[in-house]
Design a protein around this motif. Structure first.
Motif, PDB file in Angstrom:
ATOM      1  N   VAL A   1       0.836  -1.189   0.000  1.00  0.00           N
ATOM      2  CA  VAL A   1       0.000   0.000   0.000  1.00  0.00           C
ATOM      3  C   VAL A   1       0.874   1.243   0.000  1.00  0.00           C
ATOM      4  O   VAL A   1       0.630   2.198  -0.739  1.00  0.00           O
ATOM      5  N   LEU A   2       1.896   1.186   0.819  1.00  0.00           N
ATOM      6  CA  LEU A   2       2.777   2.348   0.873  1.00  0.00           C
ATOM      7  C   LEU A   2       3.422   2.607  -0.468  1.00  0.00           C
ATOM      8  O   LEU A   2       3.533   3.742  -0.920  1.00  0.00           O
ATOM      9  N   LYS A   3       3.840   1.554  -1.074  1.00  0.00           N
ATOM     10  CA  LYS A   3       4.471   1.733  -2.370  1.00  0.00           C
ATOM     11  C   LYS A   3       3.483   2.313  -3.365  1.00  0.00           C
ATOM     12  O   LYS A   3       3.838   3.157  -4.182  1.00  0.00           O
ATOM     13  N   LEU A   4       2.306   1.821  -3.276  1.00  0.00           N
ATOM     14  CA  LEU A   4       1.298   2.314  -4.199  1.00  0.00           C
ATOM     15  C   LEU A   4       1.060   3.800  -3.977  1.00  0.00           C
ATOM     16  O   LEU A   4       1.024   4.589  -4.921  1.00  0.00           O
TER      17      LEU A   4
ATOM     18  N   THR B   1       5.488  -9.577  -9.059  1.00  0.00           N
ATOM     19  CA  THR B   1       5.010 -10.104 -10.321  1.00  0.00           C
ATOM     20  C   THR B   1       3.516 -10.341 -10.309  1.00  0.00           C
ATOM     21  O   THR B   1       2.899 -10.442 -11.351  1.00  0.00           O
ATOM     22  N   TYR B   2       2.986 -10.439  -9.154  1.00  0.00           N
ATOM     23  CA  TYR B   2       1.572 -10.795  -9.086  1.00  0.00           C
ATOM     24  C   TYR B   2       0.658  -9.580  -8.999  1.00  0.00           C
ATOM     25  O   TYR B   2      -0.543  -9.725  -8.944  1.00  0.00           O
ATOM     26  N   ARG B   3       1.242  -8.420  -8.967  1.00  0.00           N
ATOM     27  CA  ARG B   3       0.400  -7.231  -8.955  1.00  0.00           C
ATOM     28  C   ARG B   3       0.430  -6.593 -10.332  1.00  0.00           C
ATOM     29  O   ARG B   3       1.474  -6.150 -10.790  1.00  0.00           O
ATOM     30  N   THR B   4      -0.687  -6.571 -10.917  1.00  0.00           N
ATOM     31  CA  THR B   4      -0.732  -5.953 -12.233  1.00  0.00           C
ATOM     32  C   THR B   4      -1.120  -4.488 -12.090  1.00  0.00           C
ATOM     33  O   THR B   4      -1.538  -4.043 -11.023  1.00  0.00           O
ATOM     34  N   SER B   5      -0.977  -3.809 -13.165  1.00  0.00           N
ATOM     35  CA  SER B   5      -1.341  -2.397 -13.107  1.00  0.00           C
ATOM     36  C   SER B   5      -2.828  -2.246 -12.798  1.00  0.00           C
ATOM     37  O   SER B   5      -3.239  -1.306 -12.138  1.00  0.00           O
ATOM     38  N   VAL B   6      -3.566  -3.181 -13.251  1.00  0.00           N
ATOM     39  CA  VAL B   6      -4.995  -3.131 -12.936  1.00  0.00           C
ATOM     40  C   VAL B   6      -5.218  -3.332 -11.451  1.00  0.00           C
ATOM     41  O   VAL B   6      -6.074  -2.690 -10.843  1.00  0.00           O
ATOM     42  N   ASP B   7      -4.430  -4.207 -10.906  1.00  0.00           N
ATOM     43  CA  ASP B   7      -4.546  -4.412  -9.471  1.00  0.00           C
ATOM     44  C   ASP B   7      -4.276  -3.111  -8.728  1.00  0.00           C
ATOM     45  O   ASP B   7      -4.953  -2.766  -7.759  1.00  0.00           O
ATOM     46  N   LEU B   8      -3.259  -2.441  -9.203  1.00  0.00           N
ATOM     47  CA  LEU B   8      -2.904  -1.190  -8.546  1.00  0.00           C
ATOM     48  C   LEU B   8      -4.069  -0.210  -8.643  1.00  0.00           C
ATOM     49  O   LEU B   8      -4.426   0.446  -7.672  1.00  0.00           O
ATOM     50  N   LYS B   9      -4.598  -0.173  -9.803  1.00  0.00           N
ATOM     51  CA  LYS B   9      -5.721   0.747  -9.992  1.00  0.00           C
ATOM     52  C   LYS B   9      -6.862   0.389  -9.064  1.00  0.00           C
ATOM     53  O   LYS B   9      -7.455   1.253  -8.408  1.00  0.00           O
ATOM     54  N   ASP B  10      -7.158  -0.884  -9.016  1.00  0.00           N
ATOM     55  CA  ASP B  10      -8.252  -1.324  -8.153  1.00  0.00           C
ATOM     56  C   ASP B  10      -7.977  -0.999  -6.702  1.00  0.00           C
ATOM     57  O   ASP B  10      -8.847  -0.553  -5.967  1.00  0.00           O
ATOM     58  N   LYS B  11      -6.752  -1.258  -6.337  1.00  0.00           N
ATOM     59  CA  LYS B  11      -6.424  -1.017  -4.947  1.00  0.00           C
ATOM     60  C   LYS B  11      -6.529   0.460  -4.625  1.00  0.00           C
ATOM     61  O   LYS B  11      -7.007   0.844  -3.561  1.00  0.00           O
ATOM     62  N   TRP B  12      -6.085   1.245  -5.544  1.00  0.00           N
ATOM     63  CA  TRP B  12      -6.160   2.680  -5.307  1.00  0.00           C
ATOM     64  C   TRP B  12      -7.618   3.114  -5.159  1.00  0.00           C
ATOM     65  O   TRP B  12      -7.953   3.923  -4.313  1.00  0.00           O
ATOM     66  N   ARG B  13      -8.432   2.546  -5.973  1.00  0.00           N
ATOM     67  CA  ARG B  13      -9.832   2.883  -5.869  1.00  0.00           C
ATOM     68  C   ARG B  13     -10.361   2.507  -4.484  1.00  0.00           C
ATOM     69  O   ARG B  13     -11.085   3.274  -3.853  1.00  0.00           O
ATOM     70  N   ASN B  14      -9.956   1.357  -4.053  1.00  0.00           N
ATOM     71  CA  ASN B  14     -10.402   0.948  -2.726  1.00  0.00           C
ATOM     72  C   ASN B  14      -9.846   1.860  -1.646  1.00  0.00           C
ATOM     73  O   ASN B  14     -10.519   2.160  -0.667  1.00  0.00           O
ATOM     74  N   LEU B  15      -8.619   2.243  -1.842  1.00  0.00           N
ATOM     75  CA  LEU B  15      -8.032   3.140  -0.855  1.00  0.00           C
ATOM     76  C   LEU B  15      -8.801   4.454  -0.815  1.00  0.00           C
ATOM     77  O   LEU B  15      -9.027   5.019   0.252  1.00  0.00           O
ATOM     78  N   LEU B  16      -9.154   4.910  -1.956  1.00  0.00           N
ATOM     79  CA  LEU B  16      -9.917   6.151  -2.002  1.00  0.00           C
ATOM     80  C   LEU B  16     -11.221   5.990  -1.246  1.00  0.00           C
ATOM     81  O   LEU B  16     -11.575   6.825  -0.423  1.00  0.00           O
TER      82      LEU B  16
ATOM     83  N   PRO C   1      -6.571  -3.231   8.876  1.00  0.00           N
ATOM     84  CA  PRO C   1      -6.829  -1.803   8.815  1.00  0.00           C
ATOM     85  C   PRO C   1      -5.680  -1.091   8.138  1.00  0.00           C
ATOM     86  O   PRO C   1      -4.543  -1.487   8.255  1.00  0.00           O
ATOM     87  N   ILE C   2      -6.026  -0.068   7.479  1.00  0.00           N
ATOM     88  CA  ILE C   2      -4.983   0.746   6.893  1.00  0.00           C
ATOM     89  C   ILE C   2      -4.797   1.945   7.794  1.00  0.00           C
ATOM     90  O   ILE C   2      -5.761   2.615   8.141  1.00  0.00           O
ATOM     91  N   PRO C   3      -3.599   2.154   8.173  1.00  0.00           N
ATOM     92  CA  PRO C   3      -3.333   3.247   9.110  1.00  0.00           C
ATOM     93  C   PRO C   3      -3.967   4.547   8.632  1.00  0.00           C
ATOM     94  O   PRO C   3      -3.886   4.891   7.466  1.00  0.00           O
ATOM     95  N   ILE C   4      -4.557   5.215   9.556  1.00  0.00           N
ATOM     96  CA  ILE C   4      -5.236   6.451   9.217  1.00  0.00           C
ATOM     97  C   ILE C   4      -4.339   7.420   8.464  1.00  0.00           C
ATOM     98  O   ILE C   4      -4.764   8.003   7.472  1.00  0.00           O
ATOM     99  N   PRO C   5      -3.134   7.607   8.934  1.00  0.00           N
ATOM    100  CA  PRO C   5      -2.289   8.559   8.209  1.00  0.00           C
ATOM    101  C   PRO C   5      -2.168   8.217   6.738  1.00  0.00           C
ATOM    102  O   PRO C   5      -2.117   9.115   5.897  1.00  0.00           O
ATOM    103  N   ILE C   6      -2.147   6.960   6.458  1.00  0.00           N
ATOM    104  CA  ILE C   6      -2.028   6.587   5.056  1.00  0.00           C
ATOM    105  C   ILE C   6      -3.287   6.970   4.310  1.00  0.00           C
ATOM    106  O   ILE C   6      -3.238   7.506   3.209  1.00  0.00           O
ATOM    107  N   LEU C   7      -4.403   6.726   4.967  1.00  0.00           N
ATOM    108  CA  LEU C   7      -5.648   7.092   4.312  1.00  0.00           C
ATOM    109  C   LEU C   7      -5.720   8.589   4.092  1.00  0.00           C
ATOM    110  O   LEU C   7      -6.236   9.068   3.082  1.00  0.00           O
TER     111      LEU C   7
END
Length: 597
Positions: A488-491, A515-530, A553-559
């Motif tokens: 998550v941090l990297k993202l 290798t197992y994270r595709t760009s789509v995964d990143l996008k999806d994850k970002w959406r979820n983070l949002l 949980p994702i640390p609040i500061p990250i959110l």
DNA sequence: ATTAGGG
DNA sequence: CCCTAAT
């Protein structure tokens, strides 16, 4: 299959590790069921998945210990054995640890050379990745460190091992916290608002009681926990507070969002890294070494102010400032009015409509009652598989399903959850260490590639085979891998520097080793983070956190940072001069994906 | 080949 | 995560 049993899995020590103490996290227990004749089986097929998953994912901070109750009769404690895996090699725990370490060392040695070259070679684009990876890696640190920690780790390992075996209570799997304890909640969490003041100043996690740790956890993550495992709590909190998963195994003292190691007079990368990480997640080193063009463009804007931003905010970055910034940004950030890409109904949707409606349903939407009526007969047969002799005389398991009124046979699958084939476990049982074999192969395969950016974050160095559950060519769903804090941090970093939307870039630069994270995964994850980050604000204002803490949980500061980024991103081009957050929060904003500026 | 969005 | 329209 003799007697394997066990269920303790020693995962590699990885370089990654951000955990300079993979220790506690690497020991995993899996639950087995003991048959009458003494044979052991995985409690459920899911257990297998879990275990495998743990093998693959080095970022599991959780002790996967469970107790089973689903055999009717009482199981003597000994039945749930936590024996060591004396499988093939008969390695004892410490032995295997050291073995792993030695492989790690050799790996480091292999890689250190190319790495050094890479670092010196200003034209290598993978540098960025190297440095990004440094968030989680300590590979840069000398071998001595590894050696030095070797002992400590082994000790820690044993300690935690013993501790967890001894108390039993601490064995509870943190994930299951929801079930573990109800009593504490009532007394501990009397106030609905977390006491953020606990997190101010210097925090000595070591000296806190479990309850205090739980409070701190709550203040950090915004949700309660009933986990009683101090170590887990401390690590979690430390991670949250430092925005890093780079938590040492030693003393947990946190000051100004940095880990302070007392037992180490001279601070090592921990503090260094932590300081680089927090507030400005981009390690300073990244600015030092030249990078590829794509990155340079975004880099251009930050070098000067990055450091000062870092200094400024590093000391400020407290819960308060974050909250402030939350309040400030709250009024500003209305729905980003970005024109959404409109989408026509998918082909599948159209086909479904046109194919099935005319048949029997006559284009009418069934009322629920009618549906149940219609499907009543088939719903029963659906629940149990039926065996059918196939053309080749093979027996295939199907279930009946109804499509548009027709009853058809479809391959029987569990509707509740996809599970991995049991054969995996058999291979597992047979000590056929396919995994490690594959890993080795993989490692070899990608070592060249990874060598460029150095430290393959081992969490990413898993074989692709693990990423997909492939069964004989059939397209199976990708094996779910929970996102780790590191990822998550990297993202977030990636988005910060390259902008949301440059998923392939981010993937290339920050997730090259995953290798197992595709760009789509990143996008999806970002959406979820949002979503999470915006949900956070709404829940903070009024309702309690009703969301069940299913995922970590994702640390609040990250959110917060996610939201800042999102807001900045939505505002880019609108007005860059009147930013209210410029003094503190905007540190994050190095990005100008808009191209101008 | 990537990205954006819906599921 | 998957699928797929848009780009």
């Amino acid at each position: 299959m003799g007697t394997l049993v066990d269920t303790e899995i020693n995962r590699d020590y990885n370089a990654d590790s951000s955990s300079s103490n993979p220790v506690a996290d690497t020991v995993v227990y899996q639950l087995v069921r003991v048959e009458d004749d003494g044979r052991l089986f995985p409690a459920t097929v899911d257990e297998v998945m879990k275990a495998e998953h743990l093998l693959e994912d080095d970022k599991n901070e959780l002790f996967q210990v469970e107790t089973t109750t689903h055999t009717g009769k009482q199981i003597p404690d000994e039945s749930i054995s936590f024996k060591k895996c004396e499988s093939s090699e008969g390695l004892s725990q410490s032995e295997s640890s050291t073995a792993d370490l030695s492989t790690l060392k050799s790996k480091v040695q292999e890689e250190s050379l190319p790495l050094a070259q890479t670092l010196n070679d200003s034209s290598k684009k993978e540098d960025v990745d190297t440095q990004l990876n440094d968030h989680c890696n300590h590979m840069n640190s000398s071998m001595e460190k590894v050696n030095r920690e070797d002992n400590a780790q082994s000790r820690g390992l044993n300690d935690s091992h013993i501790a967890s075996l001894g108390s039993g209570e601490t064995c509870l799997e943190p994930v299951n916290e929801a079930v573990t304890n109800g009593s504490l909640d009532s007394e501990t969490c009397s106030s609905s608002i977390p006491d953020f003041s606990i997190l101010k100043g210097e925090i000595h996690l070591d000296s806190l009681t479990i309850r205090e740790l739980q409070e701190a956890f709550r203040a950090t993550f915004g949700r309660r926990t009933s986990v009683k495992d101090k170590l887990w709590l401390k690590r979690r909190i430390a991670m949250g507070l430092t925005n890093s998963c780079d938590i040492p195994s030693g003393n947990f003292t946190i000051k100004d969002n940095k880990i302070v190691r007392k037992d180490d007079a001279k601070e090592l990368p921990c503090s260094l890294q932590a300081s680089n990480l927090e507030a400005v997640p981009l390690p300073t080193e990244q600015l030092v070494s030249p990078i590829d063009d794509t990155y340079q463009s975004s880099q251009r804007f930050s070098p000067a102010n990055q450091e000062e931003d870092q200094q400024q905010s590093s000391c400020k970055r407290n819960r308060e400032t974050i909250l402030e910034c939350d309040v400030k940004s709250a009024d500003i950030s209305e729905e980003p009015c970005v024109a959404k890409r409109v989408r026509k109904p998918t082909k599948r949707y159209i086909e479904e409509l046109s194919e099935f409606e005319p048949r029997e349903c006559t284009g009418k939407v069934f009322t629920p009652s009618r549906i149940s009526e219609q499907c009543h007969s088939s719903s029963k047969s659906r629940s149990r598989p039926t065996h059918v002799i196939g053309l080749q005389g093979k027996t295939s398991v199907t279930r009946q399903d109804s499509l548009g009124g027709f009853t058809v046979h479809v391959p029987y699958v569990c509707r509740v959850r996809r599970q991995r084939p049991r054969k995996c476990f058999i291979a597992f049982m047979n000590f056929v260490d396919l995994e490690s074999e594959k890993r080795d192969r993989e490692h070899f395969d990608i070592s060249e590639r990874d060598a460029q950016h150095g430290l393959a974050d081992n969490s990413g160095d898993n074989s692709d085979d693990n990423a997909y559950t492939k069964l004989e060519g059939s397209n199976k769903r990708k094996h779910h891998r929970a996102w780790t804090l590191c990822e998550v941090l990297k993202l977030v970093d990636g988005v910060a520097r390259l902008g949301a939307g440059k998923w392939s870039e981010i993937k290339r630069i920050a997730f090259a080793s995953y290798t197992y994270r595709t760009s789509v995964d990143l996008k999806d994850k970002w959406r979820n983070l949002l979503r999470a980050s915006f949900a956070l604000r709404t829940t903070e204002k009024g309702a309690k956190i009703s969301r069940k803490p299913s995922s970590l949980p994702i640390p609040i500061p990250i959110l917060m940072r996610v939201r800042e980024l999102a807001e900045m991103h939505s505002k880019t081009g609108i007005d860059f001069t009147t930013r209210t957050l410029s003094d503190e929060g905007s540190t994050v904003l190095k990005e100008n994906d808009t191209g101008f500026l």
